[in-house]
Design an enzyme around this catalytic site. Sequence first.
Site, mmCIF file in Angstrom:
data_model
loop_
_atom_site.group_PDB
_atom_site.id
_atom_site.type_symbol
_atom_site.label_atom_id
_atom_site.label_comp_id
_atom_site.label_asym_id
_atom_site.label_seq_id
_atom_site.Cartn_x
_atom_site.Cartn_y
_atom_site.Cartn_z
ATOM 1 N N GLY A 232 -6.893 3.121 -7.636
ATOM 2 C CA GLY A 232 -6.420 2.503 -6.418
ATOM 3 C C GLY A 232 -6.692 3.325 -5.116
ATOM 4 N N GLU A 233 -6.145 4.900 -5.393
ATOM 5 C CA GLU A 233 -6.142 5.357 -4.184
ATOM 6 C C GLU A 233 -7.494 6.299 -3.894
ATOM 7 O OE1 GLU A 233 -2.503 5.851 -3.187
ATOM 8 O OE2 GLU A 233 -1.953 5.122 -5.137
ATOM 9 N N THR B 11 -11.891 -6.754 -11.371
ATOM 10 C CA THR B 11 -11.024 -6.355 -10.657
ATOM 11 C C THR B 11 -10.919 -4.724 -10.084
ATOM 12 O OG1 THR B 11 -9.739 -5.704 -12.688
ATOM 13 C CG2 THR B 11 -9.130 -7.796 -11.740
ATOM 14 N N LYS C 35 -8.517 6.734 -15.961
ATOM 15 C CA LYS C 35 -7.702 7.420 -14.667
ATOM 16 C C LYS C 35 -7.576 6.198 -13.704
ATOM 17 C CE LYS C 35 -10.796 10.984 -14.910
ATOM 18 N NZ LYS C 35 -11.159 12.284 -14.999
ATOM 19 N N GLY C 36 -6.735 7.011 -12.731
ATOM 20 C CA GLY C 36 -6.394 5.936 -11.332
ATOM 21 C C GLY C 36 -7.697 5.658 -10.691
ATOM 22 N N PHE D 60 0.878 -1.329 -0.037
ATOM 23 C CA PHE D 60 0.041 -0.081 -0.089
ATOM 24 C C PHE D 60 0.722 1.271 -0.077
ATOM 25 C CE2 PHE D 60 -2.044 -3.391 2.090
ATOM 26 C CZ PHE D 60 -3.125 -3.613 1.193
ATOM 27 N N ILE E 99 -13.597 2.305 -17.320
ATOM 28 C CA ILE E 99 -13.192 1.108 -16.619
ATOM 29 C C ILE E 99 -12.787 -0.159 -17.738
ATOM 30 C CG2 ILE E 99 -14.020 -0.753 -15.061
ATOM 31 C CD1 ILE E 99 -14.002 1.926 -13.879
HETATM 32 MO MO1 MOS Z 1 0.305 3.861 -3.309
HETATM 33 S S1 MOS Z 1 0.651 5.067 -1.588
HETATM 34 O O1 MOS Z 1 1.007 5.098 -4.206
HETATM 35 O O2 MOS Z 1 1.131 2.503 -3.090
#
Ligand code: MOS
Length: 749
Positions: A715-716, A645, A712-713, A251, A640
Amino acid sequence: MANAHQNPAEPHPSLDRVDGRLKVTGAATYSAEYPFENLAHAVLITSTIAKGRIRTIDAKAAETAPGVLAVLSHMNSPGVPAYGSVKLPAERAPVGTAFRVFYDEFIYFSGQPVAMVVANTPEQARHAASLVHVDYESEKHQTDFEANLSKAAVATSVQRNKTSPFQDYDRGNPDAIYTAEVKIEATYTIPTQHHQPLEPHAIIAVWEADDKLTVYDKNQGVKSAQGNLAQAFKLPRENVKVNSKFIGGAFGSGIRVWPHTVAAVLAAQKVNRPVKLVLGRELMFTSVGYRPFTVQKIAIGATKDGQFTAITHEGTGQTSTYEEHLERTILATRAMYVCPNVSTRYRLLNLDVNTPTWMRGPGDATGMFALESALDELAFALSIDPLELRLRNHADSDPERHLPWSAKSLKDCYRIGAEQFGWKNRILEPQTMKADGMLVGYGMASSLYGFHRHPSKAKAVLLADGSVVVQSATMDIGPGTGTAMTQIAATMLGVNPKKIRFDLGDSGLPDAPGQNGSSTIPSVGSAVHAVCKALKIKLLTLAVAIPGSGFADVRPEDVTVKNGRLFPSADSSPGIAYTDILKHHKLTQVEVTEESKPGAERDQYSMYSFGCHFVEVHVSPVTGEVRVKRVVTCADVGKIINYKTARSQSIGGVVGGIGMALMEESAMDHRYGRYVTTDFASYHIPVHADIPQIDVFFVDQPDPYVNPIGSKGLGEIAIVGVAAAVANAVFHATGKRIRQLPITPDKLL
Ligand code: MOS
């Protein structure tokens, strides 16, 4: 696989994880699992004091213990060439110096590596480590963030860099806060929190020759690890190989090369054998960074009808005495809402602790907890629905950079989230909703996360049997990179995904960024898109040269692909099989490498991912226990690629946010400057029983400007805002505003 909670609007089937079977059957090899004859095992010995120096290290008993090969410390380290030699009398490292392992006698934090035992077996190493005696000279340490807060200052790196975004920022007239019709002001505290991937950090270091190093290492970027190790040991880049094919979660703790990695490389040099080092859970608390302790003061001024007139946001985070870790804590406040008068301040406090690092949604998860909690406080003060208050202050363009958004569907996120959640059933007044003797609360928060795209390369190889190998030195720390890339390649080339193999996690592959900042799909996805397009054009060129193929004068943009065949146009048939193109030219393979990188669009548009979370909590009026009952989350991250996932990615973020809100806290005993929560019994993270149904939705509209794939991203942004949504729901249930995370039962009684 049928899934009741899948987004009903899912437009295309999601590919199952290409490496799912390998992972669940144990066939996937993780860093610590590579077999080596002659493998030696290392155990770290770490400092028991927080500040001072090592007087002596008595390693005699350890050195003569069974199976011991070496006891390594600053007294006998082969030395890291880039550190330079120790000058005596040595001085403490100035701010801005990365920690140098086994370099000198100084102690900067409790848990600092001071020695390492290398032995034939892990048991022998552990036993011998218990025989090493380190004699320290202690100095008074400072580890208590709140007690030292008045010493916080502008970071020296910021003082030196006039264009740093962490410079004091004023827009309009920040004094407008004093004359606001309605104003709230509050201080929010987030304790230190640690990354808790299931797989702890681990490395096997192998010197193949005096100047050739291979490491099997858990990290988030094989290319950056390669570069860092090459630099540290003054080796040509190509002499360092980094293999990180499977990662058991990360993470942010794997973005840097940490001291333990360098220590293992030194040990392998010392004993001239492959050396394995696995960090136990306890060492994860002092070896690989953490989300820093943070205090934020926010004031929001508004008109009586809820128009923001001024916002001030001051954030202070902790760092070590030798390095400055800066993160986005106060930055979102400048871009998130329309407000003419905004001021932000960012300060750092140096303590006798190890350096923090990025942890999922770094800075934004922290800052948006404060901003989105403060907004909720203002909504209550104004008796305006919190979602309505956000809509009234929605930014239609970037109020900080004065640029149009590349795309922004936050209003759609609000609408979808509110509908799916049933937000309209919320009673405005707190402490009014109840069920089964529990206090019921509805809370929500917005989220945003900046867009990151880095230059990336990918190689595509079409083989004679029609299968395709795509390669890039990108990573998969868990989100399913290989799956998404396979899907992009399959779509671009019209090839069955089963005939595509995607290689990653190896520094020998084409250059790509590490997996961080939610940048992988935007960056590497674009490279895979580009290389497949180039391969298609190369195949067209080869097809044109085949007499009677029907491709003469065909324009590249008219060519279509399907089932491993190339067609001159969408409605033409039969086209030509890729395998026949190769056969005709007597080729065993066709290979293309492409680079994809961002361009001028970054200066023309402001690029962010957006989203929101809706949370229902039940709070026991007797015990103060908070149960999250359900969550609806909706994100606008452009197109997407793979719903399955992506949905998992969102769920993971929400789980992390629930942990942040209700459980996670790295507690320190300041008498010793040591963490006391160094296992899962004391550092609480959510378990399955803590997690309710989480419904995930996406707007799924391609962003036309960010990159060729419109993605776009994710994960965060999945975690950003979640803690605020939970805290806001707790307030709605109980009427108690908890501004200090985590919201444990004692704070509600
Ligand atoms: Mo993330 S904090 O950029 O692994």
